[in-house]
Design a protein around this motif. Structure first.
Motif, mmCIF file in Angstrom:
data_model
loop_
_atom_site.group_PDB
_atom_site.id
_atom_site.type_symbol
_atom_site.label_atom_id
_atom_site.label_comp_id
_atom_site.label_asym_id
_atom_site.label_seq_id
_atom_site.Cartn_x
_atom_site.Cartn_y
_atom_site.Cartn_z
ATOM 1 N N ILE A 97 -26.300 25.204 -54.077
ATOM 2 C CA ILE A 97 -27.622 25.825 -54.117
ATOM 3 C C ILE A 97 -27.521 27.191 -53.456
ATOM 4 N N THR A 98 -27.995 28.207 -54.140
ATOM 5 C CA THR A 98 -27.997 29.554 -53.567
ATOM 6 C C THR A 98 -29.379 30.157 -53.738
ATOM 7 N N ARG A 99 -29.570 31.320 -53.147
ATOM 8 C CA ARG A 99 -30.850 32.005 -53.312
ATOM 9 C C ARG A 99 -31.101 32.348 -54.770
ATOM 10 N N ALA A 100 -30.052 32.793 -55.437
ATOM 11 C CA ALA A 100 -30.193 33.208 -56.827
ATOM 12 C C ALA A 100 -30.164 32.028 -57.794
ATOM 13 N N ASN A 101 -29.780 30.859 -57.311
ATOM 14 C CA ASN A 101 -29.598 29.707 -58.182
ATOM 15 C C ASN A 101 -30.276 28.465 -57.591
ATOM 16 N N PRO A 102 -31.615 28.460 -57.492
ATOM 17 C CA PRO A 102 -32.295 27.288 -56.933
ATOM 18 C C PRO A 102 -32.243 26.110 -57.909
ATOM 19 N N ILE A 103 -32.476 24.926 -57.386
ATOM 20 C CA ILE A 103 -32.564 23.739 -58.223
ATOM 21 C C ILE A 103 -34.042 23.442 -58.457
ATOM 22 N N ASP A 104 -34.418 23.267 -59.690
ATOM 23 C CA ASP A 104 -35.771 22.888 -60.070
ATOM 24 C C ASP A 104 -35.716 21.492 -60.644
ATOM 25 N N PHE A 105 -36.416 20.541 -60.011
ATOM 26 C CA PHE A 105 -36.377 19.176 -60.498
ATOM 27 C C PHE A 105 -37.730 18.522 -60.279
ATOM 28 N N LEU A 106 -38.351 18.043 -61.342
ATOM 29 C CA LEU A 106 -39.652 17.360 -61.286
ATOM 30 C C LEU A 106 -40.685 18.174 -60.515
ATOM 31 N N SER A 107 -40.749 19.450 -60.792
ATOM 32 C CA SER A 107 -41.683 20.433 -60.219
ATOM 33 C C SER A 107 -41.319 20.857 -58.813
ATOM 34 N N MET A 108 -40.336 20.240 -58.192
ATOM 35 C CA MET A 108 -39.902 20.652 -56.855
ATOM 36 C C MET A 108 -38.779 21.671 -57.006
ATOM 37 N N ARG A 109 -38.795 22.651 -56.129
ATOM 38 C CA ARG A 109 -37.750 23.668 -56.162
ATOM 39 C C ARG A 109 -37.029 23.666 -54.818
ATOM 40 N N MET A 110 -35.726 23.498 -54.866
ATOM 41 C CA MET A 110 -34.917 23.588 -53.662
ATOM 42 C C MET A 110 -34.123 24.882 -53.750
ATOM 43 N N SER A 111 -34.231 25.693 -52.709
ATOM 44 C CA SER A 111 -33.539 26.973 -52.699
ATOM 45 C C SER A 111 -33.036 27.252 -51.289
ATOM 46 N N VAL A 112 -32.354 28.354 -51.145
ATOM 47 C CA VAL A 112 -31.857 28.791 -49.846
ATOM 48 C C VAL A 112 -32.609 30.063 -49.482
ATOM 49 N N ALA A 113 -33.058 30.149 -48.234
ATOM 50 C CA ALA A 113 -33.831 31.302 -47.764
ATOM 51 C C ALA A 113 -32.945 32.548 -47.673
ATOM 52 N N ALA A 114 -33.566 33.672 -47.403
ATOM 53 C CA ALA A 114 -32.868 34.957 -47.331
ATOM 54 C C ALA A 114 -31.745 34.961 -46.296
ATOM 55 N N ASP A 115 -31.849 34.123 -45.273
ATOM 56 C CA ASP A 115 -30.801 34.082 -44.253
ATOM 57 C C ASP A 115 -29.552 33.327 -44.711
ATOM 58 N N ASN A 116 -29.596 32.761 -45.925
ATOM 59 C CA ASN A 116 -28.496 31.974 -46.495
ATOM 60 C C ASN A 116 -28.104 30.778 -45.635
ATOM 61 N N ARG A 117 -28.974 30.336 -44.755
ATOM 62 C CA ARG A 117 -28.689 29.190 -43.886
ATOM 63 C C ARG A 117 -29.771 28.116 -43.979
ATOM 64 N N THR A 118 -30.938 28.465 -44.442
ATOM 65 C CA THR A 118 -32.077 27.562 -44.404
ATOM 66 C C THR A 118 -32.409 27.051 -45.799
ATOM 67 N N LEU A 119 -32.356 25.746 -45.971
ATOM 68 C CA LEU A 119 -32.764 25.138 -47.236
ATOM 69 C C LEU A 119 -34.285 25.058 -47.285
ATOM 70 N N GLN A 120 -34.852 25.274 -48.454
ATOM 71 C CA GLN A 120 -36.299 25.246 -48.631
ATOM 72 C C GLN A 120 -36.663 24.336 -49.793
#
Length: 172
Positions: free
Chosen positions: A24-47
């Motif tokens: 998972i990267t900032r530019a490549n978030p995962i979208d699944f069942l309307s939820m989006r998992m991404s990485v914040a601008a600090d490249n350390r925090t999952l969202q």
């Protein structure tokens, strides 16, 4: 097992040939069942957010332009729903269907990205069998709360490269 069509597209886009989930990267978030998992601008925090579902709900109820509220509803709404039940002020069948659908939508949000909604969904869900007219105003207030949740996410502070692994067991 032969996998093709949309399922194959999802698998090929999200897994490498060894069955490992892609990074998972900032530019490549995962979208699944309307939820989006991404990485914040600090490249350390999952969202984790559910903005897509919230936008759909707000659009379905024509509430995208509403004023946001800080909480899902108040004690006054609870009292109003109880009074409406006592007075026998029930919704029509169509309104009741809409009420139950809204409880389902907000229940999904409570389970996936906004745990603060859980007690409010439980209170509103108590009226699923006999929805009362006062639930309409409560729903409107909850929609205003959902508007305030756009752009917010769940985000534990973790080192994305430090070996933390997220798993999901959905076969229960």
């Amino acid at each position: 097992i032969q996998i093709e069509g949309e399922n194959w597209t999802y698998i090929s886009e999200n897994f490498d040939m060894k069955g490992e989930y892609r990074r998972i990267t900032r530019a490549n978030p995962i979208d699944f069942l309307s939820m989006r998992m991404s990485v914040a601008a600090d490249n350390r925090t999952l969202q984790l957010d559910n903005d897509a579902r919230i936008r759909k709900i707000l659009t379905d109820y024509d509430m995208m332009d509403c004023n946001p509220k800080k909480q899902p509803f108040t004690r006054c709404h609870v009292a109003s729903m109880a009074e409406s039940l006592k007075n026998g002020e029930f919704m029509t069948d169509e309104e009741g269907t809409q009420h139950r659908s809204f409880v389902g939508d907000t229940g999904w949000l409570a389970q996936t990205s906004d745990p603060n909604l859980a007690p409010y969904v439980t209170i509103l869900g108590k009226y699923n069998s006999k929805p009362v007219k006062a639930c309409i105003e409560t729903r409107k207030y909850m929609l205003q709360y959902l508007k305030s949740q756009l752009g917010l996410c769940l985000s534990p502070n973790v080192d994305a490269a430090g070996g933390l692994r997220y798993t999901n067991d959905t076969d229960h």
